[in-house]
Design an enzyme around this catalytic site. Structure first.
Site, mmCIF file in Angstrom:
data_model
loop_
_atom_site.group_PDB
_atom_site.id
_atom_site.type_symbol
_atom_site.label_atom_id
_atom_site.label_comp_id
_atom_site.label_asym_id
_atom_site.label_seq_id
_atom_site.Cartn_x
_atom_site.Cartn_y
_atom_site.Cartn_z
ATOM 1 N NE ARG A 133 28.648 33.237 44.621
ATOM 2 C CZ ARG A 133 29.486 34.211 44.222
ATOM 3 N NH1 ARG A 133 29.958 34.240 42.982
ATOM 4 N NH2 ARG A 133 29.878 35.119 45.082
ATOM 5 C CG ASP A 170 36.985 36.919 46.207
ATOM 6 O OD1 ASP A 170 37.302 35.808 46.695
ATOM 7 O OD2 ASP A 170 35.935 37.094 45.578
ATOM 8 C CD GLU A 171 33.577 40.325 46.714
ATOM 9 O OE1 GLU A 171 33.090 41.304 46.151
ATOM 10 O OE2 GLU A 171 33.135 39.158 46.540
ATOM 11 C CE1 TYR A 184 35.614 40.164 37.082
ATOM 12 C CE2 TYR A 184 33.779 40.463 38.602
ATOM 13 C CZ TYR A 184 35.097 40.130 38.368
ATOM 14 O OH TYR A 184 35.907 39.755 39.414
ATOM 15 C CG ASP A 224 28.745 38.835 36.237
ATOM 16 O OD1 ASP A 224 29.860 39.118 35.729
ATOM 17 O OD2 ASP A 224 28.470 39.075 37.433
ATOM 18 C CD1 TRP A 238 32.024 37.455 38.257
ATOM 19 C CD2 TRP A 238 32.181 35.802 39.746
ATOM 20 N NE1 TRP A 238 33.318 37.437 38.736
ATOM 21 C CE2 TRP A 238 33.446 36.439 39.647
ATOM 22 C CE3 TRP A 238 32.049 34.733 40.631
ATOM 23 C CZ2 TRP A 238 34.565 36.028 40.390
ATOM 24 C CZ3 TRP A 238 33.156 34.338 41.367
ATOM 25 C CH2 TRP A 238 34.394 34.977 41.257
HETATM 26 C C1 ACM Z 1 35.291 38.806 42.631
HETATM 27 O O1 ACM Z 1 34.619 39.252 41.690
HETATM 28 N N1 ACM Z 1 34.823 38.875 43.872
HETATM 29 C C2 ACM Z 1 36.581 38.211 42.427
#
Ligand code: ACM
Length: 550
Positions: free
Chosen positions: A157, A323-324, A415, A417, A465
């Site tokens: 990113r 993922d996603e 996480y 972030d 992230w």
């Molecule tokens: C993720 O946070 N999409 C693995």
């Protein structure tokens, strides 16, 4: 419990102070030599390069000095504490570090550096006439709770230049963390040179502009953003990590999170439903509908990509994302529907697991193991595959019960972030509010697992992230000090969450902030961000409990 004057983080398993551990303790000075017994030369080199540079002491190879640091590998330490365990004793003129293996010896050397005080974390002496570096009298026995103690850096990113990655490897090592998961590809950028497919980096390695803040923010950074690691950069990163007993796990995300690859090679996308030739590297955030087409061409392409990845990364695991992956394009695509019919699949969800299982078999045939985000268990996996449990504990629990190894990294807890305080002064606040104390109380092994199932939890990982982290300073702010609490969770044998001694941890953090200052880490101060760490006017997602995807 450690003695107040050592303030080690992560907390060692056992520490004894004063006699009989070594009376008055010892002192490193200009005569101190390093006696590196067989198999310990790399650790000796690391000590000379880091502690030697910080102290200005020569730490010469052993010839005849009584005052010395003895480094050795010790089978009994390995039997009792494992290959990552170590014993450290200061005993009169001798400082002895015994490692179960070279990794254990290295973690012992990291402990030695902490014992020397914060100035041992600088790159050059601040007081050149300081000739003596005292060490307290003590005896430590230590070993990690988990074998996978990781951090994920999202360099897709926002690109983190190579120097920043090497710096993070040093920061991980200082916290006895041993896995760097590099998220190398996503919709917003492809960050690794692949010899056969130069456009992955020529086209996929940069974007024209970038959304500033949460995707709902009206702001744009109109500067092009990009960068990638050449294959030699990757070799350097992997070797630098190996010297620090850190494994680099690469992630090449399939079949979702692939718009940068499709922008470079439009035939990888569902060109029968969207004009993939018009797609650019994505400039904003969220879950992206442009996913890989389920064709033989796509499979061969990614096999070729992974051939390079396997040649560059010796890690037993390769992360393939998973993922996603929105299924809308596959639902609309005659090509995808024909593939579903041909394979006799029940629908688009099974097409996703067909993708994953293909690369699961492909990696297994090459002696590697697949790891992916917890969506990958939905279609069943080969025995050796492992799961990163991110949507909470549930995926990890299901995977452990199905006999898969698991890395616990639930977004609700680790996480990095996500904002670390509820205050609106937090820069670009997104996701859940998770404080230093919340991370300290994170428990990677869910109580409902049986002993055998719990043994499937290889360890834990904190994920950083980078949608709202556009610089090294922003990464530092989000990651620290919480990574320090996380490192103690991953390494130390702590009591259950509620019984953890957070007061003692914060007391030791006082010493650790001084180490982080010496290392030049731009952490979040306990009282909140410095004015220059704030991002007034850049919209985050200021609703606690909101879904975390920015
Ligand atoms: C993720 O946070 N999409 C693995």
């Amino acid at each position: 419990m450690t003695h107040p004057d050592t303030d080690l983080i992560p907390l060692p398993r056992r520490a004894q102070h004063g006699p009989p551990a070594g009376g008055e303790g010892t002192t490193l000075d200009e005569r101190t030599e390093i006696e590196a017994r067989p198999g310990t030369e790399r650790v000796a080199r690391w000590l000379r390069q880091t502690v030697g540079a910080a102290t200005g002491l020569p730490l010469a190879p052993f010839r005849d000095s009584g005052n010395r640091i003895v480094l050795q590998l010790d089978p009994e330490t390995e039997r009792e504490l494992g290959p990552e365990g170590y014993r450290l004793v200061t005993d009169g003129p001798l400082t002895v570090i015994e490692g179960g293996g070279e990794a254990g010896l290295f973690w012992g050397a990291q402990t030695l550096r902490q014992l020397l005080g914060p100035d041992a974390f600088r790159r050059a002496p601040t007081a050149p006439d300081k000739r003596t570096w005292p060490l307290p009298a003590l005896r430590i026995e230590d070993a990690p709770r988990f074998r996978w103690r990781g951090m994920m850096l999202d360099v897709a990113r926002h690109f983190l230049p190579k120097d920043g990655v090497l710096r993070y490897l040093d920061l991980l090592a200082a916290h006895k963390l041993n896995v760097l998961h590099l998220h190398l590809t996503d919709d917003q950028g492809w960050r690794i040179e692949i010899t056969r497919y130069p456009k992955l980096t020529e086209v996929g390695g940069w974007r024209e502009r970038t959304k500033l803040g949460h995707r709902a923010s009206p702001l744009w950074d109109e500067r092009p953003h990009g960068g990638f690691y050449t294959q030699d950069d990757i070799r350097e990163i992997v070797a630098y990590a190996a010297e620090r007993h850190i494994t680099v796990v690469p992630e090449i995300d399939i079949p979702g999170h692939s718009q940068a690859a499709i922008a470079a090679y439009p035939e990888l996308g569902n060109s029968d439903v969207v004009d993939t030739a018009a797609l650019k590297v994505w400039d904003t955030w969220g879950v992206n509908p442009n996913v890989l087409a389920p064709t033989e061409n796509t499979l061969r392409f990614y096999e070729n990509v992974l051939e390079d990845v396997l040649a560059l990364f010796p890690a037993p695991f390769v992360h393939i994302g998973g993922d996603e992956c929105p299924k809308d394009q596959w639902r609309a695509s005659p090509t995808a529907q024909a593939r579903i019919a041909e394979l006799g699949l029940a629908g688009e969800d099974e097409l996703q697991s067909w993708f994953i299982r293909h690369f699961d078999r492909w990696l297994t045939a090459r002696g590697r193991r697949l790891i992916g985000w917890d969506e990958i268990i939905e279609g069943g996996l080969a025995e050796g595959a492992a799961v990163s449990s991110w949507r909470g504990y549930g995926g990890g629990i299901a995977a452990a019960r199905a006999g898969h190894d698991v890395v616990m990294c639930p977004e609700q807890q680790v996480y990095l972030d996500h904002r670390q305080h509820a205050s609106m002064d937090e820069p670009v606040p997104i996701g859940f509010v998770r404080t230093l104390e919340d991370v300290y109380r994170f428990e990677p092994v869910p109580a409902e697992l049986s002993g055998e199932e719990a043994a499937r939890i290889m360890g834990t990982q904190a994920n950083a992230w980078s949608e709202v982290m556009d610089s090294q300073q922003r990464v530092d702010y989000q990651v620290f000090p919480r990574l320090t609490a996380f490192a103690e969770v991953a390494w130390s044998q702590l009591p259950p969450s509620d019984a953890r001694d957070y007061q003692d941890f914060t007391r030791r953090m006082t010493a650790h902030y001084a180490r982080l200052d010496a290392l030049g880490v731009g952490y979040r101060p306990p009282a909140g961000p410095h004015p220059w760490q704030r991002r007034p006017g850049v919209l985050g997602r200021p609703i606690d409990g909101a879904p975390p995807n920015v």
